[in-house]
Scaffold this motif. Sequence first.
Motif, PDB file in Angstrom:
ATOM      1  N   ILE A 200      71.366  50.735 -41.463  1.00  0.00           N
ATOM      2  CA  ILE A 200      70.050  51.262 -40.816  1.00  0.00           C
ATOM      3  C   ILE A 200      69.297  52.070 -41.614  1.00  0.00           C
ATOM      4  N   LEU A 201      67.934  51.817 -41.503  1.00  0.00           N
ATOM      5  CA  LEU A 201      66.765  52.693 -41.773  1.00  0.00           C
ATOM      6  C   LEU A 201      66.994  54.185 -41.324  1.00  0.00           C
ATOM      7  N   HIS A 202      67.087  55.217 -42.295  1.00  0.00           N
ATOM      8  CA  HIS A 202      66.841  56.397 -41.582  1.00  0.00           C
ATOM      9  C   HIS A 202      65.747  57.003 -41.125  1.00  0.00           C
ATOM     10  N   GLY A 203      65.355  56.442 -39.836  1.00  0.00           N
ATOM     11  CA  GLY A 203      63.761  56.741 -39.287  1.00  0.00           C
ATOM     12  C   GLY A 203      63.362  58.152 -39.480  1.00  0.00           C
ATOM     13  N   ILE A 204      62.221  58.250 -39.657  1.00  0.00           N
ATOM     14  CA  ILE A 204      61.639  59.609 -39.600  1.00  0.00           C
ATOM     15  C   ILE A 204      61.412  60.149 -38.092  1.00  0.00           C
ATOM     16  N   THR A 205      61.190  58.956 -37.342  1.00  0.00           N
ATOM     17  CA  THR A 205      61.114  59.470 -35.854  1.00  0.00           C
ATOM     18  C   THR A 205      62.374  59.736 -35.471  1.00  0.00           C
ATOM     19  N   ARG A 206      63.399  59.014 -35.971  1.00  0.00           N
ATOM     20  CA  ARG A 206      64.727  59.323 -35.446  1.00  0.00           C
ATOM     21  C   ARG A 206      65.359  60.978 -35.877  1.00  0.00           C
ATOM     22  N   ARG A 207      64.765  61.253 -36.873  1.00  0.00           N
ATOM     23  CA  ARG A 207      65.088  62.718 -37.237  1.00  0.00           C
ATOM     24  C   ARG A 207      64.127  63.769 -36.474  1.00  0.00           C
ATOM     25  N   VAL A 208      63.028  63.450 -35.887  1.00  0.00           N
ATOM     26  CA  VAL A 208      62.304  64.063 -34.919  1.00  0.00           C
ATOM     27  C   VAL A 208      62.950  64.051 -33.698  1.00  0.00           C
ATOM     28  N   ILE A 209      63.428  63.161 -33.040  1.00  0.00           N
ATOM     29  CA  ILE A 209      64.180  62.816 -32.049  1.00  0.00           C
ATOM     30  C   ILE A 209      65.478  63.524 -32.152  1.00  0.00           C
ATOM     31  N   MET A 210      66.149  63.473 -33.179  1.00  0.00           N
ATOM     32  CA  MET A 210      67.424  64.604 -33.190  1.00  0.00           C
ATOM     33  C   MET A 210      67.075  65.941 -32.952  1.00  0.00           C
ATOM     34  N   SER A 211      66.098  66.474 -33.453  1.00  0.00           N
ATOM     35  CA  SER A 211      65.522  67.701 -33.238  1.00  0.00           C
ATOM     36  C   SER A 211      65.151  68.065 -31.837  1.00  0.00           C
ATOM     37  N   LEU A 212      64.387  67.102 -30.998  1.00  0.00           N
ATOM     38  CA  LEU A 212      63.845  67.294 -29.903  1.00  0.00           C
ATOM     39  C   LEU A 212      65.094  67.198 -29.051  1.00  0.00           C
ATOM     40  N   CYS A 213      66.234  66.523 -29.272  1.00  0.00           N
ATOM     41  CA  CYS A 213      67.432  66.513 -28.187  1.00  0.00           C
ATOM     42  C   CYS A 213      67.868  67.874 -28.349  1.00  0.00           C
ATOM     43  N   GLU A 214      67.972  68.542 -29.370  1.00  0.00           N
ATOM     44  CA  GLU A 214      68.515  69.643 -29.407  1.00  0.00           C
ATOM     45  C   GLU A 214      67.463  70.841 -28.683  1.00  0.00           C
ATOM     46  N   GLU A 215      66.313  70.703 -28.825  1.00  0.00           N
ATOM     47  CA  GLU A 215      65.251  71.354 -27.956  1.00  0.00           C
ATOM     48  C   GLU A 215      65.194  71.395 -26.455  1.00  0.00           C
ATOM     49  N   PRO A 261      61.345  53.564 -17.263  1.00  0.00           N
ATOM     50  CA  PRO A 261      61.803  54.650 -18.216  1.00  0.00           C
ATOM     51  C   PRO A 261      62.543  55.720 -17.644  1.00  0.00           C
ATOM     52  N   GLY A 262      63.558  56.023 -18.267  1.00  0.00           N
ATOM     53  CA  GLY A 262      64.582  57.102 -17.350  1.00  0.00           C
ATOM     54  C   GLY A 262      64.062  58.618 -17.845  1.00  0.00           C
ATOM     55  N   GLU A 263      64.807  59.347 -16.878  1.00  0.00           N
ATOM     56  CA  GLU A 263      64.321  60.944 -17.117  1.00  0.00           C
ATOM     57  C   GLU A 263      64.445  61.476 -18.445  1.00  0.00           C
ATOM     58  N   TRP A 264      65.484  61.300 -18.897  1.00  0.00           N
ATOM     59  CA  TRP A 264      65.783  61.907 -20.360  1.00  0.00           C
ATOM     60  C   TRP A 264      64.583  61.406 -21.519  1.00  0.00           C
ATOM     61  N   THR A 265      64.599  60.028 -21.073  1.00  0.00           N
ATOM     62  CA  THR A 265      63.423  59.552 -22.326  1.00  0.00           C
ATOM     63  C   THR A 265      62.077  60.108 -21.830  1.00  0.00           C
ATOM     64  N   ARG A 266      61.631  60.259 -20.890  1.00  0.00           N
ATOM     65  CA  ARG A 266      60.393  60.760 -20.428  1.00  0.00           C
ATOM     66  C   ARG A 266      60.315  62.294 -20.864  1.00  0.00           C
ATOM     67  N   LYS A 267      61.646  62.913 -20.844  1.00  0.00           N
ATOM     68  CA  LYS A 267      61.480  64.381 -21.552  1.00  0.00           C
ATOM     69  C   LYS A 267      61.276  64.177 -22.929  1.00  0.00           C
ATOM     70  N   LEU A 268      61.927  63.208 -23.548  1.00  0.00           N
ATOM     71  CA  LEU A 268      61.806  63.273 -25.066  1.00  0.00           C
ATOM     72  C   LEU A 268      60.335  62.999 -25.424  1.00  0.00           C
ATOM     73  N   GLN A 269      59.960  62.203 -24.578  1.00  0.00           N
ATOM     74  CA  GLN A 269      58.634  61.708 -24.854  1.00  0.00           C
ATOM     75  C   GLN A 269      57.411  62.765 -24.764  1.00  0.00           C
TER      76      GLN A 269
END
Length: 282
Positions: A200-215, A261-269
């Motif tokens: 896969i491509l190591h997405g930049i948005t993916r990296r942001v999302i990894m940090s948001l999950c922690e947040e 759209p799910g709850e977690w998805t909305r929180k991430l958005q």
Amino acid sequence: TTMLWNDRLVKKEEIKLSIEDRGYQFGDGVYEVIKVYNGSMFTVTEHIDRFYESAEKINIVIPYTKDVLHKMVYDLIEANEIVNGYVYFQITRGSSPRAHAFPQPTTEPVFIAYTMKGERSIENFEKGVKAKFVEDIRWLRCDIKSLNLLGNVLAKEAAQQAGCYEAIQHRGEIVTEGSSSNMYGIKDGVLYTHPTNNLILHGITRRVIMSLCEEIGLSVIEEAFTTEQAIDMDEFFMSSTSSEITPIIQIDDSIIGNGKPGEWTRKLQAAFDARVQQLGSL
Ligand code: PLP
């Protein structure tokens, strides 16, 4: 419109490209797309770093420092007065009579950059989209952001022919990524996504999302999941520079969760929006 042709800001009409450019004949080059929000580039350092990494993986030497390239691209955005949109740039190995092996002596790489205007797809973010499973027929170096996009093109076309917004590619049973996005499922409060390897491509948005999950306190397991597991997820979404975090509410004929759209998805958005707002206030 103004574009970058190597290190020069020129009018589009002034650009002269060779039919022997290896980008044209072999797709021998790499590219990046950066989103511009309110006149600022989002995660610009990460995109520029990945551009140099992709180039290095195919032995193209970019003839500018990262700082110079950053400034060139910034000047282009200013010249075209881009408030909301994108900057696209690519570099090819250059022009030489057609032969597969690298030209000797080495050719001058050809760099091109241009901007596009565009607003965020708010409706997709809010309502979610449908996706289609498509067999992943690409090569085994999907970590390189290469100009060779035929596999991605065919996957996206198959999705659109089926009335879907994106393809969910899978190698056998294993879900890899979208045609131009990364894929995520959430099950019982845990987010699953394919690990960043050659598939896969190591997405930049993916990296942001990894940090948001922690947040936001969402657990992450970077492990591949199957197509069967995908349709059984509570929530599903895709990510990319342009699609940001777009919920997927249906895959082929299967409704995901309750079809919204799910709850977690909305929180991430919401957390993603906050990052974008921070950028504007810099
Ligand atoms: N995967 C592929 C194949 C892509 O082409 C892209 C981007 O266009 C992505 C994933 C997402 O990457 P990013 O978040 O850096 O835009």
